[in-house]
Design a protein around this motif. Structure first.
Motif, PDB file in Angstrom:
ATOM      1  N   GLU A 214       1.413 -64.956  21.816  1.00 49.35           N
ATOM      2  CA  GLU A 214       2.270 -65.988  21.235  1.00 49.35           C
ATOM      3  C   GLU A 214       2.524 -65.774  19.745  1.00 49.35           C
ATOM      4  O   GLU A 214       3.099 -66.629  19.073  1.00 49.35           O
ATOM      5  N   ALA A 215       2.092 -64.637  19.245  1.00 53.30           N
ATOM      6  CA  ALA A 215       2.141 -64.413  17.797  1.00 53.30           C
ATOM      7  C   ALA A 215       3.568 -64.247  17.305  1.00 53.30           C
ATOM      8  O   ALA A 215       4.344 -63.478  17.885  1.00 53.30           O
ATOM      9  N   PRO A 216       3.941 -64.950  16.255  1.00 55.84           N
ATOM     10  CA  PRO A 216       5.256 -64.709  15.643  1.00 55.84           C
ATOM     11  C   PRO A 216       5.265 -63.351  14.960  1.00 55.84           C
ATOM     12  O   PRO A 216       4.218 -62.797  14.620  1.00 55.84           O
ATOM     13  N   SER A 217       6.468 -62.802  14.786  1.00 60.55           N
ATOM     14  CA  SER A 217       6.555 -61.498  14.126  1.00 60.55           C
ATOM     15  C   SER A 217       6.131 -61.620  12.671  1.00 60.55           C
ATOM     16  O   SER A 217       6.144 -62.699  12.075  1.00 60.55           O
ATOM     17  N   TYR A 218       5.742 -60.482  12.107  1.00 58.35           N
ATOM     18  CA  TYR A 218       5.356 -60.450  10.692  1.00 58.35           C
ATOM     19  C   TYR A 218       6.571 -60.395   9.776  1.00 58.35           C
ATOM     20  O   TYR A 218       6.444 -60.566   8.568  1.00 58.35           O
ATOM     21  N   GLY A 219       7.739 -60.087  10.356  1.00 64.58           N
ATOM     22  CA  GLY A 219       8.944 -59.993   9.536  1.00 64.58           C
ATOM     23  C   GLY A 219       8.975 -58.775   8.637  1.00 64.58           C
ATOM     24  O   GLY A 219       9.580 -58.799   7.568  1.00 64.58           O
ATOM     25  N   VAL A 220       8.305 -57.701   9.077  1.00 68.40           N
ATOM     26  CA  VAL A 220       8.294 -56.457   8.308  1.00 68.40           C
ATOM     27  C   VAL A 220       8.920 -55.361   9.154  1.00 68.40           C
ATOM     28  O   VAL A 220       9.049 -55.483  10.386  1.00 68.40           O
ATOM     29  N   PRO A 221       9.363 -54.257   8.556  1.00 68.60           N
ATOM     30  CA  PRO A 221       9.968 -53.171   9.323  1.00 68.60           C
ATOM     31  C   PRO A 221       9.042 -52.740  10.465  1.00 68.60           C
ATOM     32  O   PRO A 221       7.857 -52.487  10.259  1.00 68.60           O
TER      33      PRO A 221
END
Length: 224
Positions: A214-221
């Motif tokens: 369920e982890a949201p993305s880290y928003g990194v490449p």
């Protein structure tokens, strides 16, 4: 050399310590916490072991006052220590030895206890407790606000260089563990900004730990 506030949130059960010092890396030596058990700030001429000992006594069922007394009785240099304790029920205890440095003070409040040494003024500690009691929101926010109030009230006699805030919740690891190990300029304000940056991400890191599915993305490449 140090001023701190040790506290509990009765709604969430969280326990925490916010602390600042003229010494380097105060967050590495002074705050000790155990979820569901208690929080300790061991400061002045610090013996980190005292934090661990107090928590162990609390976990064995001793009261805050009993746990602190037992730990101090085991330290032959207790005259040089300043220690504050809060347990999971909000009971507090504190100790300041006869060799506590400079101007010092300890004030207990509702679900909190604050202490400091080498203070610019004894009123610093009272200001911290008053601010904590008057502030709402996350425990970490209240702790950081109290630390900032201590700075505004005069802080230490000299400049401070490190600051930290540590909070435990229901997990075996800290919910919040933010530190400024050294800064020439206003480590408490830097710590406050770190918390503002971390707060919106805090629950996402809990989710990643408990259920990576369920982890949201880290928003990194590579993990947008």
């Amino acid at each position: 050399m140090t001023f701190s506030i040790t506290a509990r949130c009765p709604e969430s059960g969280q326990l925490g310590v916010a602390i600042s010092s003229s010494s380097i890396a105060v967050g590495a030596r002074c705050p000790w916490l155990l979820a569901g058990v208690g929080a300790v700030s061991s400061q002045n001429i610090t013996l980190p072991l005292l934090g661990q000992q107090v928590l162990a006594h609390l976990e064995q069922g001793q009261s805050a006052e009993q746990a602190l007394a037992l730990a101090m009785a085991e330290d032959r240099f207790s005259d040089y220590r300043q220690v504050t304790v809060i347990d999971a029920a909000g009971a507090t205890a504190h100790f300041s030895g006869s060799q506590t440095l400079g101007t010092w003070n300890v004030v207990s409040g509702e679900n909190c206890v604050a202490a400091g040494n080498m203070l610019a003024d004894r009123a610093v500690i009272a200001a911290m407790v008053k601010t904590f009691e008057a502030t709402s929101g996350e425990l970490t926010s209240r702790l950081v606000a109290a630390l900032q109030a201590g700075v505004v009230a005069g802080g230490e006699q000299g400049p401070v260089h490190s600051a930290a805030v540590k909070v435990v919740d229901d997990y075996a690891w800290p919910l919040v563990d933010l530190r400024v190990d050294w800064s020439e300029q206003d480590p408490v304000q830097i710590l406050a900004q770190l918390w503002l940056d971390y707060e919106p991400q805090m629950e996402a890191y809990v989710t990643r730990a408990l259920d990576p599915r369920e982890a949201p993305s880290y928003g990194v490449p590579g993990d947008e």
